[in-house]
Motif scaffolding. Structure first.
Motif, PDB file in Angstrom:
ATOM      1  N   HIS A   1       0.869  -1.076   0.022  1.00  0.00           N
ATOM      2  CA  HIS A   1       0.015  -0.022  -0.004  1.00  0.00           C
ATOM      3  C   HIS A   1       0.896   1.353   0.090  1.00  0.00           C
ATOM      4  O   HIS A   1       0.358   2.268  -0.725  1.00  0.00           O
ATOM      5  CB  HIS A   1      -0.985   0.130   1.244  1.00  0.00           C
ATOM      6  N   PHE A   2       1.909   1.377   0.702  1.00  0.00           N
ATOM      7  CA  PHE A   2       2.993   2.521   0.809  1.00  0.00           C
ATOM      8  C   PHE A   2       3.505   3.021  -0.743  1.00  0.00           C
ATOM      9  O   PHE A   2       3.311   3.968  -1.152  1.00  0.00           O
ATOM     10  CB  PHE A   2       4.015   2.270   1.609  1.00  0.00           C
ATOM     11  N   VAL A   3       3.711   1.674  -1.298  1.00  0.00           N
ATOM     12  CA  VAL A   3       4.298   1.835  -2.624  1.00  0.00           C
ATOM     13  C   VAL A   3       3.267   2.239  -3.482  1.00  0.00           C
ATOM     14  O   VAL A   3       3.581   3.052  -4.537  1.00  0.00           O
ATOM     15  CB  VAL A   3       4.734   0.515  -3.270  1.00  0.00           C
ATOM     16  N   THR A   4       2.046   1.630  -3.609  1.00  0.00           N
ATOM     17  CA  THR A   4       1.054   2.094  -4.455  1.00  0.00           C
ATOM     18  C   THR A   4       0.539   3.315  -4.211  1.00  0.00           C
ATOM     19  O   THR A   4       0.437   4.275  -5.274  1.00  0.00           O
ATOM     20  CB  THR A   4      -0.451   1.049  -4.301  1.00  0.00           C
ATOM     21  N   ALA A   5       0.435   3.771  -3.029  1.00  0.00           N
ATOM     22  CA  ALA A   5      -0.063   4.945  -2.683  1.00  0.00           C
ATOM     23  C   ALA A   5       1.066   6.223  -3.271  1.00  0.00           C
ATOM     24  O   ALA A   5       0.654   7.288  -3.783  1.00  0.00           O
ATOM     25  CB  ALA A   5      -0.143   5.389  -1.039  1.00  0.00           C
ATOM     26  N   ALA A   6       2.377   5.847  -3.005  1.00  0.00           N
ATOM     27  CA  ALA A   6       3.428   6.931  -3.442  1.00  0.00           C
ATOM     28  C   ALA A   6       3.347   6.962  -5.135  1.00  0.00           C
ATOM     29  O   ALA A   6       3.406   8.089  -5.514  1.00  0.00           O
ATOM     30  CB  ALA A   6       4.570   6.262  -3.156  1.00  0.00           C
ATOM     31  N   ILE A   7       3.139   5.790  -5.743  1.00  0.00           N
ATOM     32  CA  ILE A   7       3.116   5.973  -7.217  1.00  0.00           C
ATOM     33  C   ILE A   7       1.502   6.797  -7.651  1.00  0.00           C
ATOM     34  O   ILE A   7       1.670   7.435  -8.531  1.00  0.00           O
ATOM     35  CB  ILE A   7       2.879   4.398  -7.808  1.00  0.00           C
ATOM     36  N   ILE A   8       0.640   6.491  -7.108  1.00  0.00           N
ATOM     37  CA  ILE A   8      -0.480   7.147  -7.179  1.00  0.00           C
ATOM     38  C   ILE A   8      -0.428   8.697  -6.945  1.00  0.00           C
ATOM     39  O   ILE A   8      -0.930   9.478  -7.740  1.00  0.00           O
ATOM     40  CB  ILE A   8      -1.622   6.587  -6.710  1.00  0.00           C
TER      41      ILE A   8
END
Length: 216
Positions: free
Chosen positions: A65-72
């Protein structure tokens, strides 16, 4: 080489603190809110980051989720730290209802017959567990003579992951936009009040210095 665990708390205490922080979720919420308001960025970028973090919570990419949130957040030109803090919306108290909403929405969008929430709830954790076991066994099979069996992962993908991924888009956008439009005026007001207080403090310091200079 011997690795020492820095955290001396018992394992059960670490797990308990994750499920229920020592100060309670209310205190954790106020801490996150305080950090979000004090981020050194424009209100719009912070609010976009909050949108990205909330949207991420409705995706099935647990552990990422941290990686996904950063990308979005990067894609929507939001504040990355704000997006990471906003993933706090997803916690042990909210993951089950979020998962149910996303999966049931996914079934609807894919034209599948709806399933009772109780049934989805019971199979939700089971399918995740089966997929985790399959993934572990298949990784072991890569370096041993064992045969790989992807059945559990395939069932998990078709019954849980794919409907979750498709169904989480709409509620993720809806709740993300709610977070954006609610947080934007609040952050603007907080930053304006903070600037006013800082300017007033500077004026008082200048006045004190001027009065001291006149006294000399």
């Amino acid at each position: 080489m011997v690795f020492k665990r820095r955290d001396r708390r018992p394992v059960w205490q670490i797990v308990l603190d994750f499920l229920w922080p020592r100060g309670g979720w209310a205190r954790a919420f106020h801490y996150v809110k305080h950090r979000l308001r004090r981020l050194p960025d424009s209100p719009d970028r912070i609010a976009r980051g909050i949108f990205a973090g909330i949207f991420t919570v409705f995706t099935p990419f647990y552990g990422l989720h941290f990686v996904t949130a950063a990308i979005i957040s990067k894609l929507v030109r939001g504040n990355i730290l704000a997006s990471l803090l906003a993933t706090f919306v997803g916690n042990p108290l909210t993951y089950v209802p979020i998962g149910l909403i996303s999966i049931q929405t996914g079934y609807f969008l894919l034209g599948r017959p709806p399933r009772p929430d109780g049934e989805v709830h019971r199979t939700f954790g089971g399918k995740f567990a089966d997929a985790a076991v399959d993934l572990k066994d298949n990784l072991i099979a890569l370096v041993t003579s064992r045969d790989a069996d992807w059945h559990g992962l395939l069932v998990f993908y078709h019954e849980i992951f794919f409907p979750y991924m498709i169904g989480g888009i709409i509620p993720g956008i809806v709740f993300g936009l709610i977070g954006y439009y609610v947080s934007l005026p609040l952050i603007r007001a907080y930053q304006a009040r903070r600037r006013g207080a800082l300017q007033e403090r500077v004026k008082r310091i200048k006045s004190a210095k001027a009065a001291k200079a006149e006294g000399k």
